[in-house]
Scaffold this motif. Structure first.
Motif, PDB file in Angstrom:
ATOM      1  N   GLY A   1      23.014  29.128   8.344  1.00 45.59           N
ATOM      2  CA  GLY A   1      23.559  28.429   9.496  1.00 45.59           C
ATOM      3  C   GLY A   1      22.821  27.121   9.690  1.00 45.59           C
ATOM      4  O   GLY A   1      21.597  27.120   9.857  1.00 45.59           O
ATOM      5  N   SER A   2      23.547  26.003   9.636  1.00 51.40           N
ATOM      6  CA  SER A   2      22.937  24.675   9.796  1.00 51.40           C
ATOM      7  C   SER A   2      23.183  24.178  11.211  1.00 51.40           C
ATOM      8  O   SER A   2      24.327  24.149  11.678  1.00 51.40           O
ATOM      9  CB  SER A   2      23.533  23.696   8.777  1.00 51.40           C
ATOM     10  N   PHE A   3      22.105  23.785  11.895  1.00 51.82           N
ATOM     11  CA  PHE A   3      22.175  23.412  13.306  1.00 51.82           C
ATOM     12  C   PHE A   3      21.461  22.089  13.565  1.00 51.82           C
ATOM     13  O   PHE A   3      20.542  21.710  12.837  1.00 51.82           O
ATOM     14  CB  PHE A   3      21.485  24.479  14.178  1.00 51.82           C
ATOM     15  N   GLU A   4      21.887  21.441  14.635  1.00 48.41           N
ATOM     16  CA  GLU A   4      21.135  20.346  15.250  1.00 48.41           C
ATOM     17  C   GLU A   4      21.026  20.710  16.722  1.00 48.41           C
ATOM     18  O   GLU A   4      21.976  20.555  17.491  1.00 48.41           O
ATOM     19  CB  GLU A   4      21.844  19.008  15.063  1.00 48.41           C
TER      20      GLU A   4
ATOM     21  N   ASP B   1      17.982  24.724   9.266  1.00 44.62           N
ATOM     22  CA  ASP B   1      18.837  25.749   8.656  1.00 44.62           C
ATOM     23  C   ASP B   1      18.227  27.116   8.898  1.00 44.62           C
ATOM     24  O   ASP B   1      17.012  27.311   8.682  1.00 44.62           O
ATOM     25  CB  ASP B   1      18.974  25.528   7.150  1.00 44.62           C
ATOM     26  N   PHE B   2      19.037  28.060   9.358  1.00 43.68           N
ATOM     27  CA  PHE B   2      18.619  29.445   9.545  1.00 43.68           C
ATOM     28  C   PHE B   2      19.149  30.262   8.379  1.00 43.68           C
ATOM     29  O   PHE B   2      20.331  30.166   8.039  1.00 43.68           O
ATOM     30  CB  PHE B   2      19.187  30.017  10.839  1.00 43.68           C
ATOM     31  N   TYR B   3      18.303  31.104   7.805  1.00 46.35           N
ATOM     32  CA  TYR B   3      18.666  31.900   6.635  1.00 46.35           C
ATOM     33  C   TYR B   3      18.541  33.394   6.957  1.00 46.35           C
ATOM     34  O   TYR B   3      17.477  33.856   7.360  1.00 46.35           O
ATOM     35  CB  TYR B   3      17.748  31.585   5.464  1.00 46.35           C
TER      36      TYR B   3
ATOM     37  N   SER C   1      20.936  30.432  18.859  1.00 48.10           N
ATOM     38  CA  SER C   1      21.431  30.205  17.501  1.00 48.10           C
ATOM     39  C   SER C   1      21.209  31.427  16.622  1.00 48.10           C
ATOM     40  O   SER C   1      22.111  31.845  15.882  1.00 48.10           O
ATOM     41  CB  SER C   1      20.734  28.981  16.896  1.00 48.10           C
ATOM     42  N   TRP C   2      20.017  32.020  16.694  1.00 45.50           N
ATOM     43  CA  TRP C   2      19.747  33.221  15.907  1.00 45.50           C
ATOM     44  C   TRP C   2      20.662  34.373  16.333  1.00 45.50           C
ATOM     45  O   TRP C   2      21.231  35.080  15.493  1.00 45.50           O
ATOM     46  CB  TRP C   2      18.288  33.648  16.055  1.00 45.50           C
ATOM     47  N   THR C   3      20.787  34.559  17.638  1.00 43.85           N
ATOM     48  CA  THR C   3      21.635  35.638  18.141  1.00 43.85           C
ATOM     49  C   THR C   3      23.066  35.458  17.666  1.00 43.85           C
ATOM     50  O   THR C   3      23.721  36.403  17.209  1.00 43.85           O
ATOM     51  CB  THR C   3      21.590  35.692  19.678  1.00 43.85           C
ATOM     52  N   GLY C   4      23.566  34.234  17.760  1.00 45.09           N
ATOM     53  CA  GLY C   4      24.929  33.961  17.330  1.00 45.09           C
ATOM     54  C   GLY C   4      25.134  34.150  15.847  1.00 45.09           C
ATOM     55  O   GLY C   4      26.188  34.641  15.407  1.00 45.09           O
ATOM     56  N   LEU C   5      24.127  33.791  15.047  1.00 45.27           N
ATOM     57  CA  LEU C   5      24.257  33.930  13.597  1.00 45.27           C
ATOM     58  C   LEU C   5      24.267  35.402  13.190  1.00 45.27           C
ATOM     59  O   LEU C   5      25.042  35.803  12.299  1.00 45.27           O
ATOM     60  CB  LEU C   5      23.114  33.188  12.896  1.00 45.27           C
ATOM     61  N   PHE C   6      23.435  36.231  13.837  1.00 46.55           N
ATOM     62  CA  PHE C   6      23.469  37.668  13.551  1.00 46.55           C
ATOM     63  C   PHE C   6      24.787  38.283  14.024  1.00 46.55           C
ATOM     64  O   PHE C   6      25.324  39.186  13.379  1.00 46.55           O
ATOM     65  CB  PHE C   6      22.279  38.378  14.200  1.00 46.55           C
ATOM     66  N   LEU C   7      25.302  37.803  15.136  1.00 46.88           N
ATOM     67  CA  LEU C   7      26.609  38.262  15.598  1.00 46.88           C
ATOM     68  C   LEU C   7      27.683  37.919  14.573  1.00 46.88           C
ATOM     69  O   LEU C   7      28.540  38.748  14.247  1.00 46.88           O
ATOM     70  CB  LEU C   7      26.927  37.623  16.950  1.00 46.88           C
TER      71      LEU C   7
END
Length: 305
Positions: free
Chosen positions: A248-251, A299-301, A260-266
């Motif tokens: 997940g790529s964020f600004e 970026d979150f991996y 952001s982490w919660t949303g990416l795991f969702l």
């Protein structure tokens, strides 16, 4: 710590790092005091004292907590039974596992898995800090939908195959110590010519804020290495395993990392992916202090099977 010499303290922390890594990879094994003190090159008595100073808890407390918390994440993210999870984390049978789990979380493993996932997620903090208890189902769905919409608007999400990556790191126990860990890492890396505009800073999460108290979450403040290099003191080397990742790529602002982490795991759960056993991490692409809006380009991996 049993000495005031900073060089010796750094060496002690480095030895405990090896123990952290061994425990992480062998939670299904007999993690005896003798075995672990040998890995750290301490006498059992001395090892007990040093470990408690570095980790903030005794060896037995740390191992028990890690087993229960890792098992809870498997219950949340993997399609396997509680019996399988019990054996995976070194429990002799489902009864002993259930007792230990209920003592820690106040609910059985089966109850934990069946409960509304909202209760065990940071999602509940996205509603209102003044809210008491947990919302009803309709409100939960509303929060999930809002989070999904936010992720769609603020993230570019891809599935990527990543190569193995070598890193140098300093351990941080709790986010309150992460800045200090990075300072130590940069102080070590700068004279070696490892810090420049192309250097990638990486935070690796060995625990999850979903199930671990924030001040006990172990993280690695890391830099990506493009060559093998000798480390010393508190700085150690590790390898991030290659494989398939949700990226997940964020600004985002600093206050939006949790969302952001919660949303990416969702997103992971809703798209049918299962987390792999390795750790999630962040790779930073800027210094947020130099951004006109003080935002991080990151970026979150999440490793997936």
């Amino acid at each position: 710590m049993p000495t005031t010499d900073k060089r010796i303290q750094a060496d002690y922390r480095n030895r405990i790092n090896r123990v952290f890594e061994f425990i992480e990879e062998n939670l299904d094994s007999d993690l005896s005091l003798t075995t672990l003190s040998d890995i750290a090159f301490f006498s059992p008595f001395h090892f007990h004292r040093v470990f408690k100073f570095v980790a903030g808890e005794t060896l037995n407390e740390y191992i028990s907590r890690k087993r229960i918390e890792k098992s809870a994440l498997d219950l949340l993210h993997k399609s396997i039974t509680a019996t399988e999870i019990a054996h995976r984390y070194g429990f002799s049978n489902i009864s002993s596992y259930s007792r230990a789990f209920k003592k820690y979380f106040g609910v059985s493993p089966t109850g934990f898995k069946k409960q509304n996932p909202y209760k065990h997620s940071k999602i509940r903090q996205l509603d209102s800090k003044n809210e008491q208890g947990h919302p009803n189902f309709e409100k939960y769905i509303c929060i999930i939908n809002n989070l999904n919409n936010w992720i769609q608007m603020n993230a570019k999400i891809e599935i990527k195959e990543m190569p193995m990556m070598d890193v140098a790191y300093v351990t941080s126990i709790g986010p309150q110590n992460l800045e200090s860990a990075y300072k130590k890492l940069i102080q070590w890396a700068t004279p070696k010519g490892l810090i420049n505009e192309h250097t990638k800073m990486i935070t690796i999460y060995h625990d999850s804020f979903k199930v671990t108290q924030a001040n006990k979450v172990r993280m690695s403040a890391s830099i990506l290495l493009n060559k093998k290099i000798e480390t010393a003191g508190e700085v150690a080397q590790n390898t991030i395993n290659g494989g398939k990742f949700i990226v997940g790529s964020f600004e985002i602002g600093l206050e939006e990392f949790e969302k952001s982490w919660t949303g990416l795991f969702l997103w992971m759960n809703e798209n049918g992916y299962q987390k792999a056993n390795s750790e999630p991490f962040e790779i930073y692409h800027n210094n947020f202090n130099e951004h006109p809006e003080r935002k991080a380009i990151v970026d979150f991996y999440i490793p997936i099977q």
